[in-house]
Scaffold this active site. Structure first.
Site, PDB file in Angstrom:
ATOM      1  NE  ARG A 109      24.242 -24.135  -7.927  1.00  0.00           N
ATOM      2  CZ  ARG A 109      23.953 -25.088  -6.921  1.00  0.00           C
ATOM      3  NH1 ARG A 109      23.521 -24.872  -5.822  1.00  0.00           N
ATOM      4  NH2 ARG A 109      23.485 -26.223  -7.365  1.00  0.00           N
ATOM      5  N   GLY A 129      16.307 -37.272   1.513  1.00  0.00           N
ATOM      6  CA  GLY A 129      16.202 -38.816   1.052  1.00  0.00           C
ATOM      7  C   GLY A 129      14.765 -39.160   1.437  1.00  0.00           C
ATOM      8  CB  ALA A 159      20.627 -50.233  -4.856  1.00  0.00           C
ATOM      9  CB  SER A 194      18.988 -38.029  14.748  1.00  0.00           C
ATOM     10  OG  SER A 194      17.657 -37.567  14.296  1.00  0.00           O
ATOM     11  CB  SER A 197      20.419 -39.393  -7.105  1.00  0.00           C
ATOM     12  OG  SER A 197      21.012 -38.345  -6.282  1.00  0.00           O
ATOM     13  CD  GLU A 252      -1.415  -2.398   2.072  1.00  0.00           C
ATOM     14  OE1 GLU A 252      -2.157  -3.107   2.665  1.00  0.00           O
ATOM     15  OE2 GLU A 252      -0.227  -2.526   2.107  1.00  0.00           O
ATOM     16  CB  CYS A 295      -0.753  -0.727   5.374  1.00  0.00           C
ATOM     17  SG  CYS A 295       0.888  -1.072   5.211  1.00  0.00           S
TER      18      CYS A 295
END
Length: 370
Positions: A216, A302, A173, A231, A177, A58, A93
Site C-alpha cells: 500500500r 513474530g 509483553a 501448523s 506493537s 533485449e 533473446c
C-alpha cells in the site's frame, strides 16, 4: 576487484538503472536492463524486462530502437544478464539480437538458469557476434539475488523484516506493537514487500495483529503472493488478509478436509508438510515455494517463526528498522535461545545502514561457513 572499485561503462550503468525499473514488475523472471549503442556511443534503444510472459529487456530495447528509427546493425547491446537461449513464455533473446544484426553483446554475467547457463552467449558467438562478460556483474547479481539462489540452490532468498526499538523489542509483553517505527519506515517496508515474490507470516501474527500484508502507499503493478505457516490450521476464514479476496498459500502440518474446504472457499491453497515435531517442515516449504517460482521471500512474522528460520539456517538476510526509543522487556526479534555458548549464536555481516525518517534501516546478511 568488485564493481564498486572499477568504473562501469556508462551504457552498463544505464542498463543497471533500467533493470531497477523492473524490480516490482518482472518476477519470477530476473530484473534485466538493456541499452543498445552505436559505434560512436549514441543510445539507439533501451528497455527492461516486463511482466512474466511479456517481452524481455533485449526485445524492448530493439523495439525502442525501431520506434526511434535507428538501424542497430553492427551496434552493441549492453545487457545486465546473459540473453536467454530457450523458449519459455517468450522466444530466445539471443536469436532476436542476432536477427537484428547486433555486432557485439556485453553481458554483466551468465544466466544461472540451467536452460541458459552460457548457451545464449555461445549461440551469439556462433552467429558471429562478439561477446564480452563481466562489467556490472556484482550489481546485477545483487539485484537478482533471489533468482540466483532459486536457480542454484532450489530455495528462495529469505529476508526477515523486523521493526524494533533500539533495545531490540518488537512488541510489548502484552503483544502491542503498532507502531514502534515511524511512517517513513513503514512506507519503506512496503517497497521491500513490493519487490518480493511472496510474503510469509505465521498464524500467530495473523491471530494477534490481523494484518492485510499487501503493498500500500506505493505504485506497484502486482501484489506478492501471501504465504502463511499454520501448523495446526487455525487460520480464520474471516482474517483481514483475505480482503480483498486473493490467493493465499497455507502450509500446515495437519490434514482436515472440512478446514481445507472452508479456507479454499476464501481463495487459500492448502499444502500439508509436517516435520517430525508436528510443525510445518520449513525447508520443505521453502523448496516448494521455489518450485512455485518464488525468488525473494519477504518474512513479516513474530519472534517464533523468525527464530525457527534462523535456527534451521534458512534465513539469508535481516531487514531491520530500529526506532529511537527504549521499550524494555517484551518480545524480541527472534526466539533463538537460551544458548549455552556465544559460539551458538547466528553470525551476521552488516550491510548498508540508512536513516529513514527518524528510524534506522540496516541490512544484515547471515554469514555462511566458507
Amino acid at each position: 576487484m568488485s564493481d564498486a572499485t572499477i568504473p562501469l561503462p556508462p551504457p552498463m550503468t544505464r542498463a543497471l538503472a533500467l533493470a531497477h525499473e523492473s524490480l516490482f514488475l518482472s518476477s519470477p523472471n530476473p530484473h534485466v536492463g538493456c541499452v543498445i549503442t552505436s559505434a560512436d556511443g549514441r543510445t539507439l534503444g533501451e528497455g527492461f524486462t516486463q511482466e512474466a510472459g511479456g517481452p524481455h529487456a533485449e526485445v524492448m530495447a530493439l523495439r525502442d530502437a525501431q520506434a526511434r528509427g535507428h538501424d542497430v546493425r553492427g551496434a552493441t547491446a549492453w545487457v545486465t544478464l546473459e540473453p536467454c537461449a530457450h523458449t519459455g513464455r517468450t522466444g530466445p533473446c539471443c536469436d532476436a539480437l542476432a536477427a537484428a544484426g547486433i555486432g557485439k553483446v556485453v553481458a554483466a554475467l551468465e544466466d544461472p538458469n540451467p536452460k541458459v547457463a552460457g548457451q545464449g552467449l555461445a549461440r551469439l558467438a556462433a552467429a558471429g557476434i562478439a561477446v564480452e562478460v563481466g562489467p556490472g556483474a556484482e550489481a546485477s547479481r545483487e539485484l537478482n539475488i533471489g533468482f540466483f539462489q532459486r536457480m542454484t540452490k532450489g530455495l528462495p532468498w529469505v529476508r526477515l523484516k523486523i521493526a524494533a526499538s533500539l533495545d531490540g523489542t518488537t512488541a510489548l509483553a502484552n503483544g502491542a506493537s503498532q507502531w514502534i517505527t515511524g511512517e517513513a519506515a513503514r512506507a519503506d517496508g512496503h517497497a521491500w514487500r513490493a519487490r518480493a515474490c511472496a510474503i510469509l507470516t505465521g498464524s500467530g501474527t495473523v491471530r494477534d495483529d490481523d494484518p492485510r500484508l499487501d503493498v500500500r502507499g506505493i505504485e506497484t503493478p502486482r501484489q506478492p503472493t501471501l504465504v502463511v505457516a499454520d501448523s495446526r490450521l487455525v487460520l480464520s476464514p474471516g482474517a483481514g488478509l483475505f480482503e480483498p479476496q486473493r490467493p493465499v498459500w497455507v502450509y500446515t502440518a495437519v490434514t482436515d478436509a472440512a478446514r481445507h474446504a472452508e479456507l479454499a472457499a476464501r481463495g487459500a491453497s492448502i499444502t500439508a508438510l509436517a516435520d517430525a515435531q508436528g510443525k510445518v517442515d520449513l525447508e520443505a516449504m521453502l523448496r516448494d515455494l521455489a518450485r512455485r517460482e518464488v525468488n525473494e521471500l519477504h518474512v513479516e512474522a513474530g519472534h517464533r517463526l523468525n527464530g525457527a528460520l534462523l535456527r534451521a539456517g534458512l534465513a539469508d538476510e535481516l531487514l531491520v528498522y530500529l526506532a529511537p526509543r527504549l521499550l524494555g522487556p517484551g518480545r524480541g526479534m527472534a526466539a533463538l535461545g537460551p544458548l549455552q555458548a556465544l559460539a551458538e549464536g547466528t553470525d551476521l555481516e552488516f550491510g548498508p545502514v540508512t536513516q529513514v525518517g527518524a528510524d534506522l534501516r540496516l541490512l544484515a546478511r547471515v554469514r555462511r561457513p566458507a
